[in-house]
Design a protein around this motif. Structure first.
Motif, PDB file in Angstrom:
ATOM      1  N   UNK A 179       1.910   3.554   8.117  1.00  0.00           N
ATOM      2  CA  UNK A 179       2.777   2.392   7.900  1.00  0.00           C
ATOM      3  C   UNK A 179       2.903   1.550   9.156  1.00  0.00           C
ATOM      4  N   UNK A 180       3.069   2.194  10.310  1.00  0.00           N
ATOM      5  CA  UNK A 180       3.156   1.438  11.561  1.00  0.00           C
ATOM      6  C   UNK A 180       1.842   0.704  11.830  1.00  0.00           C
ATOM      7  N   UNK A 181       0.732   1.340  11.507  1.00  0.00           N
ATOM      8  CA  UNK A 181      -0.562   0.686  11.711  1.00  0.00           C
ATOM      9  C   UNK A 181      -0.664  -0.558  10.830  1.00  0.00           C
ATOM     10  N   UNK A 206       0.838  -1.198   0.000  1.00  0.00           N
ATOM     11  CA  UNK A 206       0.000   0.000   0.000  1.00  0.00           C
ATOM     12  C   UNK A 206       0.877   1.254   0.000  1.00  0.00           C
ATOM     13  N   UNK A 207       0.461   2.269  -0.745  1.00  0.00           N
ATOM     14  CA  UNK A 207       1.157   3.559  -0.745  1.00  0.00           C
ATOM     15  C   UNK A 207       0.279   4.621  -0.085  1.00  0.00           C
ATOM     16  N   UNK A 208       0.919   5.707   0.331  1.00  0.00           N
ATOM     17  CA  UNK A 208       0.173   6.812   0.917  1.00  0.00           C
ATOM     18  C   UNK A 208      -0.758   7.450  -0.109  1.00  0.00           C
ATOM     19  N   UNK A 209      -0.365   7.430  -1.377  1.00  0.00           N
ATOM     20  CA  UNK A 209      -1.236   7.960  -2.433  1.00  0.00           C
ATOM     21  C   UNK A 209      -2.523   7.142  -2.527  1.00  0.00           C
ATOM     22  N   UNK A 210      -2.418   5.817  -2.402  1.00  0.00           N
ATOM     23  CA  UNK A 210      -3.626   4.978  -2.403  1.00  0.00           C
ATOM     24  C   UNK A 210      -4.524   5.324  -1.230  1.00  0.00           C
ATOM     25  N   UNK A 211      -3.933   5.480  -0.055  1.00  0.00           N
ATOM     26  CA  UNK A 211      -4.728   5.829   1.117  1.00  0.00           C
ATOM     27  C   UNK A 211      -5.421   7.175   0.924  1.00  0.00           C
ATOM     28  N   UNK A 212      -4.704   8.112   0.324  1.00  0.00           N
ATOM     29  CA  UNK A 212      -5.293   9.429   0.071  1.00  0.00           C
ATOM     30  C   UNK A 212      -6.488   9.316  -0.866  1.00  0.00           C
ATOM     31  N   UNK A 213      -6.364   8.512  -1.910  1.00  0.00           N
ATOM     32  CA  UNK A 213      -7.479   8.352  -2.848  1.00  0.00           C
ATOM     33  C   UNK A 213      -8.699   7.726  -2.169  1.00  0.00           C
TER      34      UNK A 213
END
Length: 276
Positions: free
Chosen positions: A213-215, A184-191
């Protein structure tokens, strides 16, 4: 009391919402580590010592230990008699569901003598040999969340004054659960959250006490523990949970729980079923 000469951990049965344990350690218990839950509980006998936020703390019967998510700590007996304690591990998401998206309550010194916290914790650490009724547990969590809020250090920092988008952070958290073995990337989470990535990253830390990431890493480790208890090998458990290899998993395991996977299994009487 004879069993108290041997280190042991007992997990209370029942709940899928929080982890409840009772344990005894005669000497060094845990190396320095940090997890993404609150660790809240009471010392029943002996002196429970731990390093926390730059100082050595000593918990005695009658007080309440409250370790904030993602704060490094260790654990050892403060005297030669060992220490006996009960602890619950509460996901910040449960506290957020009750408090509605506020900054997580913070108990600065890691030990509180406030009777409100002691009373709220007592309900959750009683009857460790049987599961709690669902409504009893939910009521107790409600009381605990509000006791934490009432007893929190009001000067913990400026974070409590920040506005956080709780719904967006919760959408990101749900997506992590749905895709935790993926890269998973932060960009995916943002979307998936509808929030820009840096605001989301800040809000996630504020609301859930750790980084995205820690989660994600913690959820993978939860799966590893479940698979190991079922008898899976270390290698298979690591790969099935999304880690690149056993070494990568073991490094995170020690940093998170303060124990190697094999020592953790041995404490639960399960190491004999694990093949290398």
């Amino acid at each position: 009391m004879s069993k108290h000469h041997i280190d042991w951990i007992h997990h209370a049965p029942g709940s899928g919402r929080l982890e409840r344990i009772e344990a005894y350690f005669s000497g060094n218990a845990y190396a320095m580590h940090r997890h993404d839950t609150y660790a809240i509980g009471s010392t029943l006998a002996g002196v429970q010592s731990f390093a926390y936020r730059g100082s050595e703390r000593h918990s005695l019967p009658g007080g309440t230990i409250v370790l904030h998510p993602d704060e490094a700590h260790d654990g050892q007996a403060g005297t030669g008699e060992g220490f006996h304690y009960r602890m619950i591990y509460v996901e910040p998401a449960l506290i957020q569901q009750i408090l509605g998206g506020q900054a997580l309550p913070f108990i600065k010194h890691g030990i509180s003598t406030d009777p409100r916290l002691h009373a709220a914790t007592r309900t959750l650490i009683q009857h460790m040999d049987s599961p709690m009724d669902t409504l009893e547990e939910q009521d107790a969590l409600f009381d605990l969340a509000h006791a934490l809020q009432a007893c929190a250090d009001k000067l913990a920092g400026h974070a409590s004054k920040q506005h956080a988008d709780y719904q967006a952070a919760e959408r990101a958290r749900a997506y992590i659960h749905s895709a935790m073995t993926d890269n998973i990337s932060l960009d995916e989470l943002a979307r998936h959250s509808g929030r820009d990535r840096w605001s989301l990253s800040r809000d996630f830390r504020l609301l859930f006490g750790t980084s995205p990431y820690r989660y994600l890493t913690m959820r993978r480790l939860d799966l590893v523990k479940s698979l190991l208890m079922q008898g899976h090998t270390l290698v298979n458990a690591a790969l099935a949970a999304g880690f690149s290899d056993q070494s990568h998993m073991s490094k995170h395991f020690v940093k998170t729980f303060g124990l190697t996977p094999l020592r953790w299994l041995n404490m639960h009487g399960k190491s004999s079923i694990i093949r290398p």
